[in-house]
Design a protein around this motif. Structure first.
Motif, PDB file in Angstrom:
ATOM      1  N   LEU A 276     -77.110 -29.402  -4.644  1.00 47.56           N
ATOM      2  CA  LEU A 276     -76.453 -29.531  -3.378  1.00 47.56           C
ATOM      3  C   LEU A 276     -77.235 -28.790  -2.300  1.00 47.56           C
ATOM      4  CD1 LEU A 276     -72.693 -30.115  -4.203  1.00 47.56           C
ATOM      5  CD2 LEU A 276     -74.068 -31.683  -3.556  1.00 47.56           C
ATOM      6  N   GLU A 277     -77.521 -27.399  -2.680  1.00 43.18           N
ATOM      7  CA  GLU A 277     -77.912 -26.840  -1.675  1.00 43.18           C
ATOM      8  C   GLU A 277     -79.476 -27.218  -1.539  1.00 43.18           C
ATOM      9  OE1 GLU A 277     -77.693 -22.720  -3.521  1.00 43.18           O
ATOM     10  OE2 GLU A 277     -75.681 -22.230  -2.843  1.00 43.18           O
TER      11      GLU A 277
ATOM     12  N   GLN B 240     -82.547 -31.539   3.802  1.00 42.60           N
ATOM     13  CA  GLN B 240     -81.863 -32.429   4.821  1.00 42.60           C
ATOM     14  C   GLN B 240     -82.018 -31.543   6.354  1.00 42.60           C
ATOM     15  OE1 GLN B 240     -81.193 -35.422   4.558  1.00 42.60           O
ATOM     16  NE2 GLN B 240     -80.318 -36.041   6.668  1.00 42.60           N
ATOM     17  N   ALA B 241     -81.797 -30.071   6.115  1.00 43.50           N
ATOM     18  CA  ALA B 241     -81.979 -29.441   7.226  1.00 43.50           C
ATOM     19  C   ALA B 241     -83.277 -29.358   7.827  1.00 43.50           C
ATOM     20  CB  ALA B 241     -81.362 -28.015   6.953  1.00 43.50           C
ATOM     21  N   GLU B 242     -84.297 -29.123   6.832  1.00 45.76           N
ATOM     22  CA  GLU B 242     -85.569 -29.245   7.334  1.00 45.76           C
ATOM     23  C   GLU B 242     -86.003 -30.477   7.804  1.00 45.76           C
ATOM     24  OE1 GLU B 242     -87.766 -26.612   7.145  1.00 45.76           O
ATOM     25  OE2 GLU B 242     -86.323 -25.249   6.443  1.00 45.76           O
ATOM     26  N   LYS B 243     -85.583 -31.706   7.241  1.00 48.41           N
ATOM     27  CA  LYS B 243     -85.952 -32.968   7.775  1.00 48.41           C
ATOM     28  C   LYS B 243     -85.305 -33.028   9.235  1.00 48.41           C
ATOM     29  CE  LYS B 243     -85.405 -37.649   7.128  1.00 48.41           C
ATOM     30  NZ  LYS B 243     -84.922 -38.678   6.090  1.00 48.41           N
TER      31      LYS B 243
END
Length: 296
Positions: A221-222, A228-231
């Protein structure tokens, strides 16, 4: 005249005596066996019937034996038993029984005392026989209910033709000698501790598996969240660059001015000390001039 009076009294007494001995009462919890010259003639209020009440009998010729109809109890104490593992027990038992056939009962025992003595002998022998085929732990905590059922059936079979019905047989107490009891209880305690350790070990192993699974899921999950955050951050930077480019193309001079102000604001933070001369009060002009010369 006096003789006639005495004769009258004697006759009246005989009549009263005959009248008193001509009736008998059978209660709800009793059953009566009527004997004529010592031979059974009839039964009143036998099991399965409701014939309680007042009855007439022939004095002298007929006698009445009153028997219990209710359930009876018999305590049997201090039965010495040798179990199959050659250890001794002292057993106290309790028997509940009733007279199911008054005629057979009277022919076989005559009295409840004689019946109780015979019942005690048969029950004691059956208990020794049945308990002698099993081990002590099974008697104490394992198969007691099944053992009691077998004992009751065997005692019932032994008295089936004697007019007695065995309702229940129960062991009230089964005592071991102290040295035997200590050994049995010690082994039982050891077995329970081993079982507890096994269950505890299985629980700990299960807990480790659950924690490991949770850690794996957490890591996945991390990683997915970081990806997802980097994207999203990359998309935001691209969008920001696109917006800056569009703004620059619309009015390059204003864009350079704005960027110079931003650079000046970032360069001069709260608490920063500046020493300038009288001609240097427009300190941000240097940032604006540099932005114009460099085109950025």
């Amino acid at each position: 005249m006096r003789s006639f009076g005495w004769l009258t009294l004697i006759i009246a007494g005989i009549v009263i005596l005959v009248a008193v001995n001509s009736f008998y009462v059978v209660r709800q919890d009793e059953q009566a066996l009527v004997l004529q010259v010592g031979e059974p003639k009839e039964v009143r209020n036998a099991p399965g019937t409701d014939q309680a009440g007042l009855y007439l009998k022939i004095p002298v010729i007929q006698q009445v034996e009153i028997l219990d109809k209710k359930n009876l109890g018999l305590d049997i104490e201090n039965i010495e038993v040798l179990a199959s593992d050659q250890r001794r027990l002292t057993v106290d038992a309790f028997v509940r029984w009733r007279i199911s056939d008054p005629l057979k009962f009277y022919q076989r025992f005559r009295t409840e005392t004689a019946a109780s003595a015979q019942l005690m002998r048969i029950t004691t022998s059956t208990i020794r026989e049945e308990l002698g085929d099993v081990r002590v732990p099974e008697i104490i905590s394992g198969q007691r209910a099944q053992l009691m059922d077998r004992i009751r059936e065997k005692v019932n079979t032994g008295l089936v033709d004697d007019g007695i019905d065995i309702i229940d047989v129960r062991i009230r107490q089964a005592d071991l000698p102290h040295e035997v009891a200590d050994g049995v209880y010690s082994r039982m305690q050891t077995a329970r501790k081993q079982e507890a350790q096994r269950i505890r070990a299985e629980g700990e192993e299960r807990a480790r598996l659950i924690r490991a699974q949770a850690e794996r899921e957490k890591t996945v999950l991390e990683a997915q969240a970081r990806e997802q955050a980097e994207k999203i951050r990359g998309e935001g930077d691209a969008k920001s660059t696109e917006i800056y480019a569009q703004a620059y193309n619309r009015d390059p001079e204003f864009f350079r001015f704005q960027r110079a102000l931003i650079a000046c604001e970032k360069a001069i933070q709260k608490g920063t000390r500046l020493v300038v001369g009288p001609n240097g009060l427009g300190i941000c002009d240097e940032f604006i001039k540099s932005a114009r010369e460099n085109g950025g």
